[in-house]
Design an enzyme around this catalytic site. Structure first.
Site, PDB file in Angstrom:
ATOM      1  N   ASP A  54     -27.660 -10.592  -5.034  1.00 19.68           N
ATOM      2  CA  ASP A  54     -27.268  -9.980  -6.297  1.00 19.68           C
ATOM      3  C   ASP A  54     -27.354  -8.468  -6.105  1.00 19.68           C
ATOM      4  OD1 ASP A  54     -26.805  -9.960  -9.246  1.00 19.68           O
ATOM      5  OD2 ASP A  54     -28.762  -8.979  -9.203  1.00 19.68           O
ATOM      6  N   LYS A  55     -26.362  -7.717  -6.604  1.00 19.47           N
ATOM      7  CA  LYS A  55     -26.325  -6.276  -6.333  1.00 19.47           C
ATOM      8  C   LYS A  55     -27.395  -5.517  -7.101  1.00 19.47           C
ATOM      9  CE  LYS A  55     -23.467  -3.361  -8.285  1.00 19.47           C
ATOM     10  NZ  LYS A  55     -24.366  -2.231  -8.705  1.00 19.47           N
ATOM     11  N   THR A  56     -27.318  -5.570  -8.408  1.00 20.09           N
ATOM     12  CA  THR A  56     -28.162  -4.730  -9.243  1.00 20.09           C
ATOM     13  C   THR A  56     -29.613  -5.196  -9.207  1.00 20.09           C
ATOM     14  OG1 THR A  56     -26.284  -4.351 -10.711  1.00 20.09           O
ATOM     15  CG2 THR A  56     -28.469  -3.764 -11.541  1.00 20.09           C
ATOM     16  N   THR A  76     -21.872  -9.575  -8.059  1.00 22.17           N
ATOM     17  CA  THR A  76     -22.136  -8.598  -9.119  1.00 22.17           C
ATOM     18  C   THR A  76     -21.162  -8.776 -10.276  1.00 22.17           C
ATOM     19  OG1 THR A  76     -22.266  -6.234  -9.631  1.00 22.17           O
ATOM     20  CG2 THR A  76     -20.647  -6.890  -7.991  1.00 22.17           C
ATOM     21  N   GLY A  77     -21.605  -8.339 -11.420  1.00 20.49           N
ATOM     22  CA  GLY A  77     -20.723  -8.334 -12.584  1.00 20.49           C
ATOM     23  C   GLY A  77     -19.985  -7.021 -12.738  1.00 20.49           C
ATOM     24  N   LYS A  96     -21.900 -17.300 -11.849  1.00 18.92           N
ATOM     25  CA  LYS A  96     -22.499 -16.909 -10.569  1.00 18.92           C
ATOM     26  C   LYS A  96     -22.739 -18.104  -9.655  1.00 18.92           C
ATOM     27  CE  LYS A  96     -24.674 -12.494 -11.735  1.00 18.92           C
ATOM     28  NZ  LYS A  96     -25.926 -11.692 -11.708  1.00 18.92           N
ATOM     29  N   ASP A 107     -32.865 -11.505  -8.907  1.00 17.98           N
ATOM     30  CA  ASP A 107     -34.092 -11.125  -9.607  1.00 17.98           C
ATOM     31  C   ASP A 107     -33.977 -11.204 -11.120  1.00 17.98           C
ATOM     32  OD1 ASP A 107     -32.432  -8.983 -10.170  1.00 17.98           O
ATOM     33  OD2 ASP A 107     -34.044  -7.507 -10.020  1.00 17.98           O
ATOM     34  N   ASP A 145     -29.433 -14.786 -12.716  1.00 21.28           N
ATOM     35  CA  ASP A 145     -29.365 -15.325 -11.358  1.00 21.28           C
ATOM     36  C   ASP A 145     -29.953 -16.736 -11.253  1.00 21.28           C
ATOM     37  OD1 ASP A 145     -28.343 -12.857 -10.535  1.00 21.28           O
ATOM     38  OD2 ASP A 145     -30.351 -12.046 -10.234  1.00 21.28           O
TER      39      ASP A 145
END
Length: 760
Positions: free
Chosen positions: A431-433, A584-585, A612, A631, A635
Site C-alpha cells: 500500500d502506498k500511503t 493506491t487510491g 483493493k 497499515d 487494507d
C-alpha cells in the site's frame, strides 16, 4: 469487673493459642504427607502434559491469561512472576522431573551394573558376594523400572487411548519386554538375565528426555523473556506531587508515573514532561535508542535512558503492547505449520514401521538361532532405536527459535503456515500511503523570485501557517524547522475557506495557498515560477504559493514523502527475485511518479477501498503467491485475501487483526527480513526431517542385526544412546538458526542497514 473480664479473655486466648499450637503439631506430619502427595500430583500432571504437548500448551496459555486477569484486579503480583508458570515454566517442570529421575535411577543402577556377571566378565573385575547377593540385580532393577520406567508407561496411556501410538508407546514396549523377560529369567534360571541392559536403557531414556526438555525450554523462552521486561513496581505521582511505589498491577489508565534514568517504563503511555532516549530494541528490534519528548508515546517494558520522564498511563495489563506481543508469540509457538504436520504423521507411521520391523526381527532370529536372550535383545534394540524422538523434536524446536528470533527483530507471527509460505512469495504488494510513503505531505522543492532568499520565504510561510493544523501547514513548519529557519511572529491569522490562509507578519499582509488563492487575489505568476509549477504537476506534486502585499514571491512543491527505506526494500526484494507492486487510491500520475522513482514493477492506481482485494486476486489468478503489506482499515480485505498478509505495526487494530504477520517497527524493510527468516527456517526444518528420517532408515536395519554376519550387533543400551544422540544433533542443528544473518545487504541506493537482533 472489667479487670476480671480481661483476665478471663486473656486466659481463654491463651488456651486458644495452646489449642492452635497443638493443632499445628498434630497436623505437621499430615502437611508433609500432603506436600509429598502434591508433588506426586504435579509430576502426574507433567507426565500427562508430556503425552499431550498441544493440550499442555493451551493449558499454559490459559493459566497465563488467567494470571494476567488477576493482576488487573490488583493482587499485586509482578507481571513476569506469574508467567513463570506458563509455557516456559511447564517445560522447566518437565526438565526438572526428568533430571531428578535420571540421577536417582542412575544411582540405583550402580549395584545392578556391579553385580552383572556379563559386565564382570567383559571388564575383568569381581565384587564380593554374600547371602542374598543374587537378589541385588532383580530387586534394584525393579526399583529403577518402577521409578524411572513407569512414567514412560503412564505417558503411553493417552497415546493408546487416542489410538495414535507414538514415541512413548515404543519406549514402553521396549522396556516392558526387557523387564518381563528379565523377571522370567529369575523364575527360569536357564535363561540369561537382562537386568543391566534394562536399567541402562531406562537411564539413557531419562537422560534423552532431560536434554530434550532443556532444549525445548530454552527455545520456547521468548514469552518468558518478554514477560520479564515489565517491572514489578512503578513510582506513581500523587495529587500533591509526591511519589509512591506501587505494584504495576495497581496502575490505572490516567495515572501519572515517574520513570527514572535506567528504569523500565511500567506501562504504555504518553510523555507529559521530560526528554530522554528510550531503548525499544526488545520490542521493535531497532537497536538505536528513540528520542522521547512531551507528546510522544512510550511502550511498557522499554528501558529509559539518561533523562527523567513523567508518563501518563494509557494502557495497562492485557491492553499493553507487550501483552499483545506475548499473546501473538504464544499463538505462533502453539500453531502448527505444514512441515510440522508432515513430521507428526511421519512419527506416527514410524511406530508401525518399528513394530513391523520388530516382529520380522523376532521371527528371523528365532528361525536362525532359536528363541533366547539374543532374540529379545534384537527386538528391544529395534523398538528403542526407532523411537521418533528426533522426528518429534525436528520442527517444534525450529518453530520456537524462529518465533523468538522474529519477535526480537520486530516481526510477530500470527499464522505459522503464512510464515512458512513467505519463502515462496512471487509478488509483494505494498500500500502506498503510510507504507512506502510517510503518509504526510512534505516540502520536496521550492522556488523564489529574484531578491528573495529561500530561507526567508520558508520562514515567512511558516509564520503564516503557525496557527493552522492543516497537513500542508504542518509540512511547511517542519521544513522550516529542519532548515533551522527563524520564524517571525504573525498576527491577525485568518483561514480563507477553500483557498488558504492570511496573516500579518512584520507589517506585511501575507497569504499562503493554492491556485484558487491566486485567482482570488488576481496575482500574476512569474514565468520561472510557472515553469516550476508545471514541472511539479508532471511529478504529481501539489504547489502552494506565497504572496506578500499582493506580490507572488515563492512557490513550494508538496508531496507525500517517500520513505528512505522504500528504495532499499524494492532493491532488496528484486535481489531475492520477488516482483514488487504498489496499490493506491491516488491518481495514476501520482502513482506512476512514485513507482518510477522507486523502480516498482506493477502499479494499481485509483483503486477504491472496497476493490483493493480484487487487485490481490488479479495477481493470484496469474498463478503467483502474493504477499500484501498495508497499515489501514482499507487494507484489511486485501490483507485477508493475500497468501501472506503483513501489517505495518503503526496500522490500525483492524489491519493488525487481518494480518498473518505484524511488523512492530514501522519499517517496510522488515519485509525482507521476514522472507530471509522464512527461507532459513524452512531450510532447518528440511535438514532436521532428513536427518531424523534418514537416521531411522539406517538405524532400524542395523538394530535388527543385518550386520551380524560380520560381528556387528548393537545392544539395547547402545541403541538408546544412538537414539538420544540423533535427538541432540537435531536440537543443535535447530539452534544454529539463531546464527542466521538477518542484516540487509548494502545496496547502491541504500544507506547501511540497521543491525538485526539475535535470538539470544
Amino acid at each position: 469487673m472489667d479487670d476480671h473480664k480481661d483476665t478471663a479473655e486473656n486466659s481463654q486466648g491463651g488456651e486458644d493459642q495452646q489449642d492452635t499450637t497443638s493443632h499445628q503439631h498434630e497436623h505437621g506430619d499430615h502437611d508433609e504427607a500432603v506436600a509429598e502427595s502434591d508433588e506426586e500430583g504435579v509430576e502426574q500432571e507433567l507426565l500427562e502434559e508430556e503425552a499431550h504437548p498441544a493440550a499442555a500448551g493451551e493449558m499454559a496459555s490459559h493459566e497465563q491469561h488467567e494470571h494476567a486477569g488477576h493482576e488487573g484486579d490488583g493482587n499485586g503480583h509482578g507481571s513476569h512472576e506469574g508467567h513463570g508458570e506458563g509455557h516456559g515454566g511447564m517445560h522447566e517442570g518437565h526438565e526438572q522431573m526428568f533430571r531428578r529421575r535420571f540421577f536417582v535411577s542412575m544411582l540405583l543402577s550402580v549395584p545392578v551394573l556391579l553385580y552383572s556377571e556379563m559386565l564382570q566378565e567383559w571388564l575383568g573385575f569381581s565384587v564380593p558376594t554374600f547371602p542374598g547377593s543374587e537378589w541385588i540385580n532383580p530387586v534394584f532393577a525393579v526399583i529403577v523400572f518402577a521409578y524411572g520406567g513407569v512414567p514412560f508407561l503412564r505417558m503411553a496411556v493417552p497415546e493408546l487411548k487416542d489410538r495414535s501410538p507414538g514415541m512413548m508407546t515404543l519406549i514402553s514396549m521396549a522396556i516392558t519386554v526387557a523387564f518381563v523377560y528379565s523377571l522370567a529369567s529369575v523364575v527360569f534360571p536357564t535363561q540369561s538375565a537382562f537386568f543391566w541392559e534394562l536399567v541402562t536403557l531406562i537411564d539413557i531414556m531419562l537422560l534423552g528426555h532431560w536434554i530434550e526438555m532443556r532444549s525445548v525450554r530454552r527455545a520456547s523462552s521468548a514469552v518468558d523473556e518478554l514477560a520479564k521486561l515489565m517491572p514489578d513496581t512503578a513510582e506513581r505521582i500523587t495529587d500533591d506531587g509526591e511519589t509512591e511505589e506501587v505494584p504495576v498491577s495497581e496502575l490505572s489508565e490516567g495515572d501519572l508515573v515517574l520513570v527514572r534514568p535506567g528504569a523500565s517504563v511500567p506501562a504504555d503511555g504518553v510523555v507529559e514532561e521530560g526528554d530522554s532516549d528510550v531503548n525499544e530494541s526488545m520490542i521493535t528490534g531497532e537497536s538505536k535508542p528513540v528520542s522521547k519528548e512531551p507528546g510522544d508515546e512510550v511502550i511498557g517494558g522499554t528501558i529509559n535512558g539518561d533523562g527523567s520522564l513523567r508518563v501518563r498511563v494509557g494502557a495497562t495489563g492485557e491492553e499493553t503492547t507487550l501483552a499483545g506481543i506475548m499473546r501473538l508469540v504464544e499463538e505462533a509457538q502453539q500453531s502448527k505449520s505444514k512441515t510440522q504436520v508432515l513430521a507428526d504423521r511421519a512419527a506416527g507411521w514410524l511406530f508401525y514401521v518399528a513394530l513391523g520391523a520388530a516382529v520380522v526381527t523376532a521371527i528371523a532370529w528365532t528361525v536362525a538361532v532359536s528363541f533366547d536372550a539374543t532374540v529379545i535383545e534384537r527386538v528391544v534394540t529395534v523398538l528403542v532405536i526407532a523411537c521418533p524422538h528426533a522426528l518429534g523434536l525436528a520442527i517444534p524446536l525450529v518453530v520456537a527459535i524462529n518465533t523468538s528470533l522474529a519477535a526480537r527483530n520486530g516481526m510477530l507471527v500470527r499464522d505459522r503456515i503464512a510464515m512458512e509460505d513467505a519463502r515462496n512469495l512471487d509478488a509483494i504488494i505494498f500500500d502506498k500511503t503510510g507504507t512506502l510513503t510517510e503518509g504526510e505531505h512534505g516540502v520536496v522543492d521550492m522556488a523564489t523570485v529574484d531578491g528573495v532568499d529561500e530561507d526567508d520565504a520558508l520562514g515567512l510561510a511558516a509564520a503564516v501557517e503557525s496557527d493552522s493544523e492543516h497537513m500542508i501547514a504542518r509540512a511547511i513548519r517542519e521544513a522550516a524547522a529542519d532548515r533551522d529557519v527563524t520564524t517571525p511572529d504573525a498576527t491577525a491569522f485568518e483561514a480563507i475557506k477553500g483557498r488558504g490562509v492570511r496573516a500579518n507578519v512584520d507589517g506585511n499582509e501575507v497569504y499562503v495557498g493554492g491556485p484558487n488563492l491566486l485567482t482570488q487575489l488576481d496575482s500574476e505568476i512569474p514565468d520561472h515560477l510557472q515553469r516550476f509549477a508545471d514541472e511539479a504537476g508532471q511529478n504529481a506534486q501539489t504547489v502552494v504559493y506565497l504572496v506578500r502585499d499582493g506580490e507572488l514571491i515563492a512557490a513550494f512543491a508538496m508531496a507525500d514523502v517517500i520513505r528512505e527505506e522504500s528504495f532499499r526494500v524494492v532493491d532488496a526484494l528484486h535481489d531475492l527475485g520477488i516482483e514488487v507492486a504498489m496499490l493506491t487510491g491516488d491518481s495514476q500520475d501520482v502513482a506512476n511518479a512514485v513507482a518510477d522513482e522507486l523502480g516498482i514493477d506493477t502499479v494499481f492506481a485509483e483503486v477504491l477501498p472496497e476493490d483493493k482485494d480484487e487487485k490481490v486476486q488479479e495477481l493470484q489468478d496469474q498463478g503467483k503467491l502474493v504477499g500484501m503489506v498495508g497499515d489501514g482499515v482499507n487494507d484489511a480485505p486485501a490483507l485477508t485475501r493475500a497468501d501472506v498478509g503483513i501489517a505495518i505495526g503503526s496500522g490500525t487494530d483492524v489491519a493488525v487483526q487481518s494480518a498473518d504477520v505484524i511488523l512492530v517497527q514501522n519499517n517496510p524493510m522488515d519485509v525482507v527480513r521476514l522472507v530471509k527468516l522464512s527461507k532459513a527456517s524452512y531450510r532447518k526444518m528440511q535438514e532436521n526431517i532428513v536427518w531424523a528420517a534418514g537416521y531411522n532408515v539406517f538405524a532400524i536395519p542395523l538394530a535388527a542385526g543385518v550386520l551380524a554376519p560380520i560381528g556387528i550387533l548393537l545392544s539395547p543400551a547402545v541403541g538408546a544412546l544412538l537414539m538420544s544422540l540423533s535427538t541432540v544433533i537435531v536440537a543443535i542443528n535447530a539452534q544454529l538458526l539463531r546464527r542466521v544473518d538477518l542484516s540487509l545487504p548494502e545496496l547502491p541506493s541504500a544507506t547501511p542497514p540497521t543491525d538485526a537482533q539475535s535470538a539470544d
